[in-house]
Design a protein around this motif. Structure first.
Motif: not given
Lengths: 288, 240
Positions: B50, B76, B72-73, B105, B82
């Motif tokens: 992630l 995702v 992470p953004s 998102v 997660l």
């Protein structure tokens, strides 16, 4: 609202000054509430931006002879702009380290300004004679109302939800695609803009500023206590806490000039014990 | 081409090297279980996938695109979600706010409301508790919120870190049934679970990690039948 608009024309100087100082505190409490209440970064140094706004305004008036409101606007923008690099560094700290770091930053900037001849050093910065209390009053009223409007927007927006999420758990917010660094720096910059704008009005109100007044720990601490008493991370907490505390402090001072600080401190401790989460959350729990 | 392909992944926390070469693959719509003792590197592997932990070596490919080292953004947004260990809900925020955060998102943000409504239809208990602070729910309900929050972004793959941790046996069974249900709708699942028996019952394939390395792989049945796995994770003695 109508009362606040007509106040400078209907009330005597004492009450206008009292409302003015209440508005300054309310505005400062709202500024603090964004970074500390919504984003969860408890700051002991938002007064840095108040002082910077005041000095930038004084410098612009003296050097460029611009109208004071334009200078105060520039002061607010400068304070906000300063918050971006400062936030990038300081917001890597968490909890008490951030709080102490910001306190240290306020003291560092105060000492720097005291040492600079261009800012009048320890003697302070004087403006040309001719302050206009009414225009400062309306400026401060506009900034305080703007701060409330900004907080209402934050509270209802996706940005506000993201701030609350990173207040609760920054890492988890990151796993949900929140750009944590960007959001907390944005919150920090918004929370710097408000004291910056208020500082510009403050120097014009006094017609003079010196480092101890511009970076006053008393201003900082009192506005924090007001926000906590009203309710941290709420829309109306800083307003309720700010108005209540200023009025109680003033009333106690008028009735018991020898003991007012003792009584005020005792009352504050009692209120915080009775309402540990502040007035607004207590009212919410009672009526929801 | 697998949906997710991890090759020779290495990661460290400062001087401590937690992963020494983790490799595994997940096909579309598959449940893969990652088994290992405490400290084997299971959670670090998920965090690396992630982007919370930056890998120091190795590759991670999602749908053929390298994603290791990305934020992470970004990850995702590309379709990984997660369900963290211990649920990690925003405890003071309401159930609805928690779910809305799951649709943060860009591709899901505009339809956040309809996605929340869809989750309420799927999990009626969440509709009943929509205004309640998530931290005041029972453990099982919190796990449902955590799973629903992860599903809000309609991921192609969900990483589940110890979903049964701290739950009563009956609730654990419900959570495993929910994971199967999610998988039946086409979402791939990477399941990290201490409850190895149930994890291997649910998964099609499994990988065993030990000291930050993949040491065994195969179908869930093969892994379950392995004497070493039986001895170390299933509490059974190897046949003589």
């Amino acid at each position: 609202m109508a009362f606040l608009i007509v106040a400078p024309h209907r009330l005597n100087g004492y009450f206008v000054n009292l409302i003015y100082i209440t508005l300054v505190y309310v505005g400062l409490a709202y500024g603090w509430n964004i970074i500390s209440g919504y984003a969860g970064y408890f700051s002991f140094g938002q007064i840095t931006f108040f002082g910077l706004g005041a000095y930038a305004t004084g410098f612009a008036i003296n050097a460029f002879h611009v109208y004071w409101m334009l200078a105060a606007l520039a002061g607010g923008i400068l304070a906000c702009a300063f918050a971006f690099p400062l936030g990038y560094v300081m917001l890597r700290l968490r909890g008490p380290f951030f709080a102490m770091g910001m306190f240290g930053m306020a003291q560092t900037v105060r000492v720097l300004i005291t040492a600079l001849p261009a800012t009048g050093a320890g003697a302070g910065l004087f403006l040309p004679p001719g302050s206009d209390v009414t225009s400062v009053y309306y400026w401060t009223l506009a900034v305080a109302l703007g701060a409330i409007a900004l907080t209402i927007w934050i509270d209802r927006s996706a940005f506000g939800l993201r701030l609350q999420a990173l207040r609760e758990d920054e890492q988890v917010a990151g796993t949900l695609a929140v750009d944590v660094t960007r959001d907390k720096i944005a919150a920090f910059a918004l929370s710097a803009l408000i004291p910056g704008l208020l500082g510009g009005g403050f120097i014009y109100f006094l017609n003079y500023i010196e480092p101890d007044a511009a970076f006053s720990s008393r201003f900082d601490l009192q506005s924090i206590v007001m926000a906590i008493l009203g309710g941290v991370g709420t829309v109306w907490g800083p307003l309720i806490g700010g108005v209540l505390m200023t009025q109680i402090s003033e009333a106690l001072w008028a009735k018991f000039p020898q003991f007012y600080l003792m009584l005020f401190g005792g009352l504050l401790v009692a209120l915080l014990i009775l309402l540990p989460h502040g007035i607004v959350p207590a009212l919410k729990r009672r009526y929801e | 081409m697998p949906l997710l392909a991890v090759r020779d992944l290495e990661a460290a926390y400062g001087d401590f090297k937690a992963l020494h070469g983790v490799s595994f693959a997940v096909e579309r719509g598959e449940i893969v279980s990652i088994v290992g003792a405490n400290g084997a590197g299971k959670t670090t592997t998920l965090k690396s996938l992630l982007g919370i932990v930056h890998p120091t070596a190795g590759t991670i490919e999602l749908d053929g695109t390298r994603i290791e080292g990305r934020r992470p953004s970004d990850i995702v947004e590309r379709g990984i979600a997660l369900v963290p260990e211990g649920r990690n809900l925003f405890r003071e925020m309401s159930v609805e706010e928690n779910l809305t955060m799951g649709a943060h998102v860009p591709r899901a943000r505009r339809s956040a409301r309809s996605r929340v409504a869809a989750m309420y239809e799927r999990f009626p208990i969440l509709a009943e508790r929509r205004r309640q602070p998530a931290g005041t729910l029972s453990g099982g309900q919190q796990q449902i919120v955590a799973i629903a929050r992860a599903l809000m972004s309609e991921p192609s793959i969900v990483l589940m870190d110890e979903p049964s941790l701290g739950l009563a046996p009956r609730i654990t069974l419900e959570v495993f049934a929910l994971i199967r249900q999610i998988n039946e709708r086409g979402t791939a699942v990477v399941l990290v679970e201490q409850n190895v028996v149930q994890a291997l019952e649910l998964a099609a394939r499994a990988y065993v990690l030990s000291e930050g390395k993949t040491v065994m792989q195969g179908s869930a049945a093969e892994i379950r039948a392995n004497p070493e796995v039986k001895r170390r994770f299933l509490g059974e003695n190897s046949p003589p």
